[in-house]
Design an enzyme around this catalytic site. Sequence first.
Site, PDB file in Angstrom:
ATOM      1  N   TYR A 152       0.842  -1.207   0.000  1.00  8.49           N
ATOM      2  CA  TYR A 152       0.000   0.000   0.000  1.00  8.49           C
ATOM      3  C   TYR A 152       0.876   1.255   0.000  1.00  8.49           C
ATOM      4  O   TYR A 152       1.614   1.524   0.959  1.00  8.49           O
ATOM      5  CB  TYR A 152      -0.923   0.031   1.224  1.00  8.49           C
ATOM      6  CG  TYR A 152      -1.899  -1.135   1.300  1.00  8.49           C
ATOM      7  CD1 TYR A 152      -2.190  -1.926   0.189  1.00  8.49           C
ATOM      8  CD2 TYR A 152      -2.528  -1.459   2.493  1.00  8.49           C
ATOM      9  CE1 TYR A 152      -3.080  -2.993   0.263  1.00  8.49           C
ATOM     10  CE2 TYR A 152      -3.425  -2.526   2.583  1.00  8.49           C
ATOM     11  CZ  TYR A 152      -3.690  -3.287   1.462  1.00  8.49           C
ATOM     12  OH  TYR A 152      -4.564  -4.339   1.541  1.00  8.49           O
TER      13      TYR A 152
ATOM     14  N   PRO B 219     -15.566  -4.626   2.979  1.00 11.51           N
ATOM     15  CA  PRO B 219     -16.862  -5.036   3.532  1.00 11.51           C
ATOM     16  C   PRO B 219     -17.998  -4.102   3.120  1.00 11.51           C
ATOM     17  O   PRO B 219     -19.164  -4.464   3.245  1.00 11.51           O
ATOM     18  CB  PRO B 219     -16.632  -4.982   5.052  1.00 11.51           C
ATOM     19  CG  PRO B 219     -15.561  -3.953   5.223  1.00 11.51           C
ATOM     20  CD  PRO B 219     -14.648  -4.122   4.027  1.00 11.51           C
ATOM     21  N   LEU B 220     -17.635  -2.898   2.618  1.00 10.81           N
ATOM     22  CA  LEU B 220     -18.651  -1.972   2.101  1.00 10.81           C
ATOM     23  C   LEU B 220     -18.655  -1.990   0.579  1.00 10.81           C
ATOM     24  O   LEU B 220     -19.228  -1.096  -0.054  1.00 10.81           O
ATOM     25  CB  LEU B 220     -18.361  -0.548   2.605  1.00 10.81           C
ATOM     26  CG  LEU B 220     -18.357  -0.395   4.125  1.00 10.81           C
ATOM     27  CD1 LEU B 220     -17.846   0.983   4.538  1.00 10.81           C
ATOM     28  CD2 LEU B 220     -19.759  -0.623   4.675  1.00 10.81           C
ATOM     29  N   ALA B 221     -18.019  -3.034   0.007  1.00  8.20           N
ATOM     30  CA  ALA B 221     -17.854  -3.091  -1.452  1.00  8.20           C
ATOM     31  C   ALA B 221     -17.305  -1.755  -1.957  1.00  8.20           C
ATOM     32  O   ALA B 221     -17.793  -1.182  -2.931  1.00  8.20           O
ATOM     33  CB  ALA B 221     -19.154  -3.480  -2.143  1.00  8.20           C
ATOM     34  N   GLN B 222     -16.288  -1.286  -1.255  1.00  3.63           N
ATOM     35  CA  GLN B 222     -15.571  -0.039  -1.581  1.00  3.63           C
ATOM     36  C   GLN B 222     -16.494   1.176  -1.601  1.00  3.63           C
ATOM     37  O   GLN B 222     -16.272   2.130  -2.338  1.00  3.63           O
ATOM     38  CB  GLN B 222     -14.797  -0.193  -2.900  1.00  3.63           C
ATOM     39  CG  GLN B 222     -13.728  -1.287  -2.781  1.00  3.63           C
ATOM     40  CD  GLN B 222     -12.726  -1.333  -3.900  1.00  3.63           C
ATOM     41  OE1 GLN B 222     -13.046  -0.933  -5.019  1.00  3.63           O
ATOM     42  NE2 GLN B 222     -11.535  -1.826  -3.620  1.00  3.63           N
ATOM     43  N   GLY B 223     -17.523   1.141  -0.787  1.00  7.28           N
ATOM     44  CA  GLY B 223     -18.424   2.291  -0.679  1.00  7.28           C
ATOM     45  C   GLY B 223     -19.716   2.110  -1.460  1.00  7.28           C
ATOM     46  O   GLY B 223     -20.658   2.890  -1.296  1.00  7.28           O
TER      47      GLY B 223
ATOM     48  N   LEU C 170     -21.991  -0.015  -0.967  1.00  9.78           N
ATOM     49  CA  LEU C 170     -23.097  -0.306  -0.048  1.00  9.78           C
ATOM     50  C   LEU C 170     -23.456   0.888   0.846  1.00  9.78           C
ATOM     51  O   LEU C 170     -24.379   0.797   1.654  1.00  9.78           O
ATOM     52  CB  LEU C 170     -22.751  -1.534   0.812  1.00  9.78           C
ATOM     53  CG  LEU C 170     -22.643  -2.836   0.003  1.00  9.78           C
ATOM     54  CD1 LEU C 170     -22.031  -3.956   0.846  1.00  9.78           C
ATOM     55  CD2 LEU C 170     -24.007  -3.268  -0.529  1.00  9.78           C
TER      56      LEU C 170
ATOM     57  N   GLY D 256     -24.615   3.605  -0.292  1.00  9.02           N
ATOM     58  CA  GLY D 256     -25.763   4.284  -0.898  1.00  9.02           C
ATOM     59  C   GLY D 256     -25.463   5.729  -1.279  1.00  9.02           C
ATOM     60  O   GLY D 256     -26.352   6.462  -1.679  1.00  9.02           O
TER      61      GLY D 256
HETATM   62  N1  NAP Z   1      -5.985  -8.441   1.099  1.00  5.31           N
HETATM   63  C1  NAP Z   1      -6.395  -7.846   0.010  1.00  5.31           C
HETATM   64  O1  NAP Z   1      -6.162  -8.290  -1.117  1.00  5.31           O
HETATM   65  C2  NAP Z   1      -7.177  -6.559   0.162  1.00  5.31           C
HETATM   66  C3  NAP Z   1      -7.843  -6.012  -0.950  1.00  5.31           C
HETATM   67  C4  NAP Z   1      -8.590  -4.838  -0.745  1.00  5.31           C
HETATM   68  C5  NAP Z   1      -8.619  -4.231   0.504  1.00  5.31           C
HETATM   69  N2  NAP Z   1      -7.928  -4.788   1.552  1.00  5.31           N
HETATM   70  C6  NAP Z   1      -7.945  -4.162   2.894  1.00  5.31           C
HETATM   71  O2  NAP Z   1      -9.289  -3.946   3.294  1.00  5.31           O
HETATM   72  C7  NAP Z   1      -9.497  -2.575   3.608  1.00  5.31           C
HETATM   73  C8  NAP Z   1     -10.917  -2.184   3.263  1.00  5.31           C
HETATM   74  O3  NAP Z   1     -11.250  -2.485   1.912  1.00  5.31           O
HETATM   75  P1  NAP Z   1     -11.539  -1.350   0.822  1.00  5.31           P
HETATM   76  O4  NAP Z   1     -10.924  -0.093   1.253  1.00  5.31           O
HETATM   77  O5  NAP Z   1     -11.181  -1.944  -0.500  1.00  5.31           O
HETATM   78  O6  NAP Z   1     -13.139  -1.228   0.810  1.00  5.31           O
HETATM   79  P2  NAP Z   1     -14.249  -0.791   1.889  1.00  5.31           P
HETATM   80  O7  NAP Z   1     -13.713  -0.831   3.248  1.00  5.31           O
HETATM   81  O8  NAP Z   1     -15.430  -1.612   1.548  1.00  5.31           O
HETATM   82  O9  NAP Z   1     -14.568   0.717   1.434  1.00  5.31           O
HETATM   83  C9  NAP Z   1     -13.852   1.802   1.936  1.00  5.31           C
HETATM   84  C10 NAP Z   1     -14.459   3.103   1.397  1.00  5.31           C
HETATM   85  O10 NAP Z   1     -15.867   3.142   1.698  1.00  5.31           O
HETATM   86  C11 NAP Z   1     -16.237   4.468   2.059  1.00  5.31           C
HETATM   87  N3  NAP Z   1     -16.726   4.414   3.453  1.00  5.31           N
HETATM   88  C12 NAP Z   1     -16.085   3.889   4.547  1.00  5.31           C
HETATM   89  N4  NAP Z   1     -16.828   4.020   5.659  1.00  5.31           N
HETATM   90  C13 NAP Z   1     -17.972   4.626   5.288  1.00  5.31           C
HETATM   91  C14 NAP Z   1     -19.136   5.046   5.983  1.00  5.31           C
HETATM   92  N5  NAP Z   1     -19.272   4.826   7.294  1.00  5.31           N
HETATM   93  N6  NAP Z   1     -20.119   5.663   5.284  1.00  5.31           N
HETATM   94  C15 NAP Z   1     -20.011   5.880   3.942  1.00  5.31           C
HETATM   95  N7  NAP Z   1     -18.918   5.502   3.219  1.00  5.31           N
HETATM   96  C16 NAP Z   1     -17.911   4.882   3.886  1.00  5.31           C
HETATM   97  C17 NAP Z   1     -14.981   5.332   1.931  1.00  5.31           C
HETATM   98  O11 NAP Z   1     -14.930   5.869   0.611  1.00  5.31           O
HETATM   99  P3  NAP Z   1     -15.641   7.273   0.155  1.00  5.31           P
HETATM  100  O12 NAP Z   1     -15.919   8.081   1.369  1.00  5.31           O
HETATM  101  O13 NAP Z   1     -14.630   7.904  -0.750  1.00  5.31           O
HETATM  102  O14 NAP Z   1     -16.865   6.820  -0.594  1.00  5.31           O
HETATM  103  C18 NAP Z   1     -13.868   4.309   2.089  1.00  5.31           C
HETATM  104  O15 NAP Z   1     -12.646   4.678   1.480  1.00  5.31           O
HETATM  105  C19 NAP Z   1      -8.398  -1.827   2.827  1.00  5.31           C
HETATM  106  O16 NAP Z   1      -8.116  -0.564   3.380  1.00  5.31           O
HETATM  107  C20 NAP Z   1      -7.250  -2.796   2.968  1.00  5.31           C
HETATM  108  O17 NAP Z   1      -6.651  -2.644   4.255  1.00  5.31           O
HETATM  109  C21 NAP Z   1      -7.223  -5.941   1.392  1.00  5.31           C
END
Ligand code: NAP
Length: 322
Positions: A58, A198-202, A204, A206
């Site tokens: 990262y 877990p939020l499908a990258q935001g 979910l 909405g």
């Molecule tokens: N092992 C692997 O291959 C792998 C792959 C992917 C990720 N990961 C790890 O998993 C972590 C999480 O995954 P991810 O970042 O891909 O996806 P995620 O956690 O599903 O989505 C994160 C994004 O969702 C939005 N968000 C977060 N909390 C929120 C809330 N309470 N209300 C509204 N929007 C919210 C934010 O974006 P906005 O505010 O810009 O919308 C945030 O950047 C990563 O940081 C990383 O540490 C690991």
Amino acid sequence: MRYVRLDTPKPISRIGLGTWQFGSREWGYGPGYERRAAEIVRRALDLGVTLFDTAELYGFGRSERILGAALGDDRAKVVVATKIFPLLPVAPVVQQRAVASAARLGVDGIDLYQVHQANPVVADTTTMRGMRSLQDVGLVGEVGVSNYGLRRWRFAEAALGRRVLSNQVRYSMIDRGPEEDLIPYAEQAGRIVMAYSPLAQGFLSGRYDATNPPAGAVRRANPYFLPENLERGTQLIATLREVADAHDATPSQIALAYVLRHPNVVAIPGASGVEQMERNAAAAEIDLTDDEYAALAAAAHAFRPVTGLAAVPRMVRARLGR
Ligand SMILES: NC(=O)c1ccc[n+]([C@@H]2O[C@H](COP(=O)([O-])OP(=O)(O)OC[C@H]3O[C@@H](n4cnc5c(N)ncnc54)[C@H](OP(=O)(O)O)[C@@H]3O)[C@@H](O)[C@H]2O)c1
């Protein structure tokens, strides 16, 4: 905050903090985000979060540096989890890379050291030999894997000769694959499934729709954010909102509560600001009723996004603005 009920040296919070966003331009959060990242970490600590996930990949080490600096003296109190990107994960390389990650994080020991993904050529026998020696000298506490299928997770355990505590995989309401075998295994064997995205990258949350997609390269490359899929997700988001209203919560919090329904699952959402971190931490306290869970599962099941090869031409068109 709630914690995993397992015998681990330090408690592991059900909601952790994912830090791919830290120091990674591809999320498009701009230069001011580095300071905000430190505030997110400090607030997470206040709220009882004890699991912080990063990776050497990262921001090419920047995420580890930012996280370590923000944790400061609290580093020793929490579970710092990082990952080796397994380009050539033979034992001596695993050892060198762990030393480099620990130095960037500023820790004497990495609480959870994970293999970022399975290497198609190098068997886990040699990788786990490196991990075992790191545990023996005390540089690594627990070993984990990421993006492993069940068979390979178990093989890695046999190769290590000890538990491989966790498998970090994509798991959310719309990526439910781990429910088939990884989560049942974790429950039966006392292991952890760590849900990433877990939020499908935001998706979910909405917050986004076909006229308002998110910015940044990561989500431009994610087919869920195609206008067509955002449109198809309308009913799912409506169900999330309905359940959220009953709990005085947000759709994101309900999406997190959905994955946390399994006791051996922890979720590591990323956050673009402190308020999101606060909401995500609070989601650990939400208990869904059976009816709510069933309604959410049905809505998630009915969501049929365009993915895989079929999504490629649409993504190109979306990129070209046509
Ligand atoms: N092992 C692997 O291959 C792998 C792959 C992917 C990720 N990961 C790890 O998993 C972590 C999480 O995954 P991810 O970042 O891909 O996806 P995620 O956690 O599903 O989505 C994160 C994004 O969702 C939005 N968000 C977060 N909390 C929120 C809330 N309470 N209300 C509204 N929007 C919210 C934010 O974006 P906005 O505010 O810009 O919308 C945030 O950047 C990563 O940081 C990383 O540490 C690991």
